[in-house]
Write an enzyme that holds these catalytic residues in place. Structure first.
Site, PDB file in Angstrom:
ATOM      1  N   ARG A  22      -6.816  10.146  28.795  1.00 30.19           N
ATOM      2  CA  ARG A  22      -6.482  11.257  29.699  1.00 30.19           C
ATOM      3  C   ARG A  22      -5.384  12.180  29.165  1.00 30.19           C
ATOM      4  NH1 ARG A  22      -9.128   9.987  34.621  1.00 30.19           N
ATOM      5  NH2 ARG A  22      -9.725   7.801  34.664  1.00 30.19           N
ATOM      6  N   ASP A  47      -4.570   2.828  22.707  1.00 32.24           N
ATOM      7  CA  ASP A  47      -6.038   2.774  22.684  1.00 32.24           C
ATOM      8  C   ASP A  47      -6.627   4.180  22.676  1.00 32.24           C
ATOM      9  OD1 ASP A  47      -8.603   1.266  23.035  1.00 32.24           O
ATOM     10  OD2 ASP A  47      -8.701   2.476  24.862  1.00 32.24           O
ATOM     11  N   TYR A  52     -12.614  10.886  23.180  1.00 27.84           N
ATOM     12  CA  TYR A  52     -11.710  11.278  24.268  1.00 27.84           C
ATOM     13  C   TYR A  52     -11.294  12.739  24.080  1.00 27.84           C
ATOM     14  CZ  TYR A  52     -11.453   6.323  25.536  1.00 27.84           C
ATOM     15  OH  TYR A  52     -11.757   5.037  25.912  1.00 27.84           O
ATOM     16  N   HIS A 118     -18.011   1.241  20.818  1.00 27.39           N
ATOM     17  CA  HIS A 118     -17.650   1.631  22.194  1.00 27.39           C
ATOM     18  C   HIS A 118     -18.604   1.103  23.268  1.00 27.39           C
ATOM     19  CE1 HIS A 118     -15.328   5.177  24.210  1.00 27.39           C
ATOM     20  NE2 HIS A 118     -15.422   4.164  25.027  1.00 27.39           N
ATOM     21  N   ARG A 119     -19.909   1.198  22.991  1.00 25.28           N
ATOM     22  CA  ARG A 119     -20.935   0.710  23.922  1.00 25.28           C
ATOM     23  C   ARG A 119     -22.142   0.277  23.112  1.00 25.28           C
ATOM     24  NH1 ARG A 119     -21.541   0.233  29.089  1.00 25.28           N
ATOM     25  NH2 ARG A 119     -19.850   1.037  30.337  1.00 25.28           N
ATOM     26  N   GLN A 170     -13.503  -5.038  25.029  1.00 25.83           N
ATOM     27  CA  GLN A 170     -12.846  -4.226  26.063  1.00 25.83           C
ATOM     28  C   GLN A 170     -13.843  -4.003  27.209  1.00 25.83           C
ATOM     29  OE1 GLN A 170     -11.395   0.280  26.277  1.00 25.83           O
ATOM     30  NE2 GLN A 170     -10.026  -0.903  24.940  1.00 25.83           N
ATOM     31  N   SER A 216      -9.655   0.870  33.034  1.00 25.12           N
ATOM     32  CA  SER A 216      -9.689   1.377  34.416  1.00 25.12           C
ATOM     33  C   SER A 216      -9.117   0.367  35.399  1.00 25.12           C
ATOM     34  CB  SER A 216     -11.104   1.813  34.806  1.00 25.12           C
ATOM     35  OG  SER A 216     -11.398   3.070  34.232  1.00 25.12           O
ATOM     36  N   GLY A 225     -12.215   8.378  41.891  1.00 24.55           N
ATOM     37  CA  GLY A 225     -10.855   8.403  41.338  1.00 24.55           C
ATOM     38  C   GLY A 225     -10.198   7.045  41.526  1.00 24.55           C
ATOM     39  N   GLY A 271      -4.110   3.703  31.864  1.00 24.29           N
ATOM     40  CA  GLY A 271      -4.598   5.049  31.522  1.00 24.29           C
ATOM     41  C   GLY A 271      -3.736   6.169  32.073  1.00 24.29           C
TER      42      GLY A 271
END
Ligand SMILES: NC(=O)c1ccc[n+]([C@@H]2O[C@H](COP(=O)([O-])OP(=O)(O)OC[C@H]3O[C@@H](n4cnc5c(N)ncnc54)[C@H](OP(=O)(O)O)[C@@H]3O)[C@@H](O)[C@H]2O)c1
Length: 306
Positions: A22, A47, A52, A118-119, A170, A216, A225, A271
């Site tokens: 962020r 991280d 991003y 990442h995925r 992660q 998260s 949110g 984050g």
């Protein structure tokens, strides 16, 4: 701050890490202040991911780092690759190597300590991934390798061909999003919470010394949110408030303490872009929730227990 020895590495890392997703819309001065604050609070783990802010997070962080080369030896930098916005997932040799080269350039560093996939990529050829990891390791660009959002079998398939052990997985984890915990707790029940959606990843990682990182930690979802002070999570906020008052801390501290209370010694990726909020997350290291408090929070997030 608590520190964890990362299994199968020579790294000692802060249990609260700073997630840099962020920071993409911040100025370099703001990023410099946030990173300095994190270091002053004992955070040594940062991280990142190539995607991003479309690379902007790494670039801003790298510009701040270029102003403070003395920071680098105090930092463990982790980045990720293999999500390609608009296209999906790419575990090809060329993509992995190119992505790391570009991340290093943006980050103003010649190596990262850890690279994560990442995925999962359905078209993953583990031998090709192994070749990319070997070359990155040999070139001194990456020290250790890990994954994010992977099942145990996906990790085992990769490790069949890798010279390097997968050291990190992660995963999304918060009081509200606790999929990796739900099925174990609701084992043998008929409701949806009993469904094993991830191959028992929590226990498997513990059994195999793969460090779990939680992402998260106070975010409910992209749509909602954060769950903090969110009317949709009224009962959870009342319970957080009650427990927070008992310890004289904030609700965010208790939400973070809920993750740290798990004996898997999970590393929490915070984050926040605010130094004050980061302090609240770190305050969780001083708190050990009772079993009753931990389960009260779980149930306040409307989860069933047998
Ligand atoms: N592997 C993956 O697939 C994946 C996916 C997503 C994220 N990640 C990683 O995980 C990191 C964390 O993810 P996230 O940003 O969604 O997590 P988060 O820590 O749950 O933060 C979410 C939001 O909550 C707010 N917040 C955080 N701490 C707070 C506090 N103490 N009090 C009040 N508000 C607070 C933040 O706003 P403020 O800035 O205002 O504090 C932030 O916008 C990312 O930076 C990234 O490194 C990984």
């Amino acid at each position: 701050m608590n520190y964890l020895k990362l299994p199968n590495t020579d790294l000692e890392v802060s249990q609260i890490a700073l997630g840099c997703m962020r920071i993409a819309d911040k100025t370099v001065d703001e990023v410099e202040r946030l990173v300095q604050c994190a270091l002053d609070l004992g955070v040594n783990f940062f991280d990142h991911a190539d995607i991003y802010g479309g690379g902007r997070s790494e670039r801003l962080f790298g510009e701040a780092l270029a102003r403070h080369p003395e920071w680098r030896e105090r930092m463990v930098i982790q980045t990720k690759c293999a999500i390609v916005p608009g296209q999906r997932y790419d575990f090809s040799y060329d993509h992995i190597v190119d992505s790391v080269n570009q991340s290093l350039e943006r980050l103003h560093t010649d190596h990262v300590e850890i690279l994560l996939l990442h995925r999962p990529d359905a078209l993953c050829d583990p031998q090709e991934v192994a070749r990319a990891f070997d070359d990155l390791y040999e070139a001194g660009k990456v020290k250790y390798f890990g994954v994010s959002n992977h099942t145990p079998l996906q990790i085992l398939l990769l490790e069949k061909y890798l010279k390097h052990k997968i050291v990190i997985n992660q995963l999304q984890l918060s009081i509200v999003h606790s999929v990796i915990i739900d099925s174990g707790l609701n084992m043998n029940m008929t409701d949806a919470f009993a469904q094993d959606k991830d191959g028992g990843v929590l226990d498997w990682c513990r059994l195999n010394d793969v460090q779990i990182q939680a992402w998260s930690i106070v975010q409910a979802s992209w749509a909602d949110g954060t769950f903090l002070n969110n009317p949709k999570y009224g009962r959870l906020n009342e319970t957080l408030e009650r427990i927070a008052a008992r310890y004289g801390v904030s609700k965010a501290t208790i939400a973070t303490a809920w993750i740290l209370r798990h004996p898997a010694r999970i590393q929490a990726i915070a984050g926040t872009t605010s130094c004050d909020h980061l302090k609240e997350n770190i305050d969780a290291c001083r708190i050990e929730l009772t079993r009753q408090e931990w389960y009260d929070l779980y149930m306040a997030a409307e989860k069933p227990l047998p």
